[in-house]
Design a protein around this motif. Structure first.
Motif, PDB file in Angstrom:
ATOM      1  N   LEU A  29     -11.699   4.511  37.985  1.00 51.26           N
ATOM      2  CA  LEU A  29     -10.960   3.252  38.150  1.00 51.26           C
ATOM      3  C   LEU A  29      -9.329   3.314  38.401  1.00 51.26           C
ATOM      4  O   LEU A  29      -8.888   3.849  37.556  1.00 51.26           O
ATOM      5  N   VAL A  30      -9.053   2.925  39.165  1.00 54.86           N
ATOM      6  CA  VAL A  30      -7.407   2.763  39.586  1.00 54.86           C
ATOM      7  C   VAL A  30      -6.998   1.430  39.781  1.00 54.86           C
ATOM      8  O   VAL A  30      -7.717   0.846  40.798  1.00 54.86           O
ATOM      9  N   ILE A  31      -6.080   0.850  39.281  1.00 56.14           N
ATOM     10  CA  ILE A  31      -5.741  -0.224  39.357  1.00 56.14           C
ATOM     11  C   ILE A  31      -4.093  -0.210  39.624  1.00 56.14           C
ATOM     12  O   ILE A  31      -3.347   0.321  38.904  1.00 56.14           O
ATOM     13  N   ALA A  32      -3.436  -0.730  40.474  1.00 63.48           N
ATOM     14  CA  ALA A  32      -2.134  -0.697  41.084  1.00 63.48           C
ATOM     15  C   ALA A  32      -1.581   0.574  41.087  1.00 63.48           C
ATOM     16  O   ALA A  32      -0.382   0.784  40.479  1.00 63.48           O
ATOM     17  N   GLU A  33      -2.156   1.541  41.634  1.00 65.11           N
ATOM     18  CA  GLU A  33      -1.975   2.984  41.684  1.00 65.11           C
ATOM     19  C   GLU A  33      -1.802   3.468  40.365  1.00 65.11           C
ATOM     20  O   GLU A  33      -1.146   4.778  40.231  1.00 65.11           O
ATOM     21  N   ARG A  34      -2.194   2.973  39.531  1.00 70.23           N
ATOM     22  CA  ARG A  34      -2.276   3.532  38.145  1.00 70.23           C
ATOM     23  C   ARG A  34      -3.777   4.049  37.727  1.00 70.23           C
ATOM     24  O   ARG A  34      -4.675   3.281  37.844  1.00 70.23           O
ATOM     25  N   CYS A 101     -17.382   4.492  46.696  1.00 73.77           N
ATOM     26  CA  CYS A 101     -16.224   3.863  46.173  1.00 73.77           C
ATOM     27  C   CYS A 101     -15.955   2.403  46.706  1.00 73.77           C
ATOM     28  O   CYS A 101     -16.477   2.128  47.752  1.00 73.77           O
ATOM     29  N   TRP A 102     -15.337   1.375  46.044  1.00 79.16           N
ATOM     30  CA  TRP A 102     -15.216   0.146  46.452  1.00 79.16           C
ATOM     31  C   TRP A 102     -13.721   0.006  46.195  1.00 79.16           C
ATOM     32  O   TRP A 102     -13.306   0.279  45.097  1.00 79.16           O
ATOM     33  N   SER A 103     -12.944  -0.690  47.164  1.00 80.71           N
ATOM     34  CA  SER A 103     -11.673  -0.833  46.829  1.00 80.71           C
ATOM     35  C   SER A 103     -10.928  -2.071  47.778  1.00 80.71           C
ATOM     36  O   SER A 103     -11.509  -2.650  48.555  1.00 80.71           O
ATOM     37  N   ASN A 104      -9.833  -2.392  47.538  1.00 77.52           N
ATOM     38  CA  ASN A 104      -9.017  -3.204  48.167  1.00 77.52           C
ATOM     39  C   ASN A 104      -7.537  -2.649  48.140  1.00 77.52           C
ATOM     40  O   ASN A 104      -7.192  -1.525  47.550  1.00 77.52           O
ATOM     41  N   GLY A 105      -6.513  -3.331  48.440  1.00 79.69           N
ATOM     42  CA  GLY A 105      -5.189  -2.845  48.085  1.00 79.69           C
ATOM     43  C   GLY A 105      -4.742  -2.772  46.840  1.00 79.69           C
ATOM     44  O   GLY A 105      -3.761  -2.105  46.593  1.00 79.69           O
ATOM     45  N   TYR A 106      -5.560  -3.140  46.067  1.00 78.91           N
ATOM     46  CA  TYR A 106      -4.775  -3.368  44.436  1.00 78.91           C
ATOM     47  C   TYR A 106      -5.923  -2.357  43.591  1.00 78.91           C
ATOM     48  O   TYR A 106      -5.416  -1.813  42.635  1.00 78.91           O
ATOM     49  N   ALA A 107      -7.303  -2.164  43.645  1.00 77.81           N
ATOM     50  CA  ALA A 107      -8.005  -1.584  42.974  1.00 77.81           C
ATOM     51  C   ALA A 107      -9.010  -0.662  43.754  1.00 77.81           C
ATOM     52  O   ALA A 107      -9.438  -0.984  44.763  1.00 77.81           O
ATOM     53  N   ARG A 108      -9.414   0.557  42.888  1.00 76.25           N
ATOM     54  CA  ARG A 108     -10.600   1.331  43.550  1.00 76.25           C
ATOM     55  C   ARG A 108     -11.294   1.603  42.611  1.00 76.25           C
ATOM     56  O   ARG A 108     -10.927   2.193  41.372  1.00 76.25           O
ATOM     57  N   VAL A 109     -12.523   1.466  42.655  1.00 79.01           N
ATOM     58  CA  VAL A 109     -13.748   1.773  41.632  1.00 79.01           C
ATOM     59  C   VAL A 109     -14.656   2.724  42.314  1.00 79.01           C
ATOM     60  O   VAL A 109     -15.132   2.546  43.380  1.00 79.01           O
TER      61      VAL A 109
END
Length: 112
Positions: A29-34, A101-109
């Motif tokens: 899980l990545v959120i806001a490039e973190r 993977c599922w993503s948008n510009g903010y999060a990636r799961v």
């Protein structure tokens, strides 16, 4: 007689309807490039493709709820590791290059 049939059918409906057993999965899980987590998760899925990940290393979890094929709403329990998935990750799109993977510009799961 009708009430007996209905009462007898109710337990039968419960067979196989409960939550699926969690399976170990490689996840991230990545959120806001973190990076929130990257490792082994418990993976639970639904017939419609929705799934939940619980990270084994910490108290983080994320829900990906499929709305239609290729599109889902994401929620997670936040940086403070709350007991509910209340933080909205927005609409997630299944990635063509990496369908795990599922993503948008903010999060990636991702779950494999």
């Amino acid at each position: 007689m009708k009430s007996f049939l209905v009462a007898a059918a109710i337990p039968a409906l419960g067979v196989g309807v409960g939550a699926a057993e969690a399976k170990p999965s490689s996840c991230s899980l990545v959120i806001a490039e973190r990076d929130v987590f990257d490792g082994t998760c418990d993976f639970n899925s639904d017939p419609d493709g929705s799934f939940r990940l619980t990270y084994a290393g910490q108290n983080y979890f994320v829900y990906v709820n499929v709305v239609e094929p290729g599109s889902a709403k994401g929620y997670w329990n936040g940086w403070t590791q709350e007991s509910r998935a209340h933080d909205d990750l927005g609409t997630l799109t299944r990635e063509e290059k990496d369908p795990a993977c599922w993503s948008n510009g903010y999060a990636r799961v991702c779950a494999r």
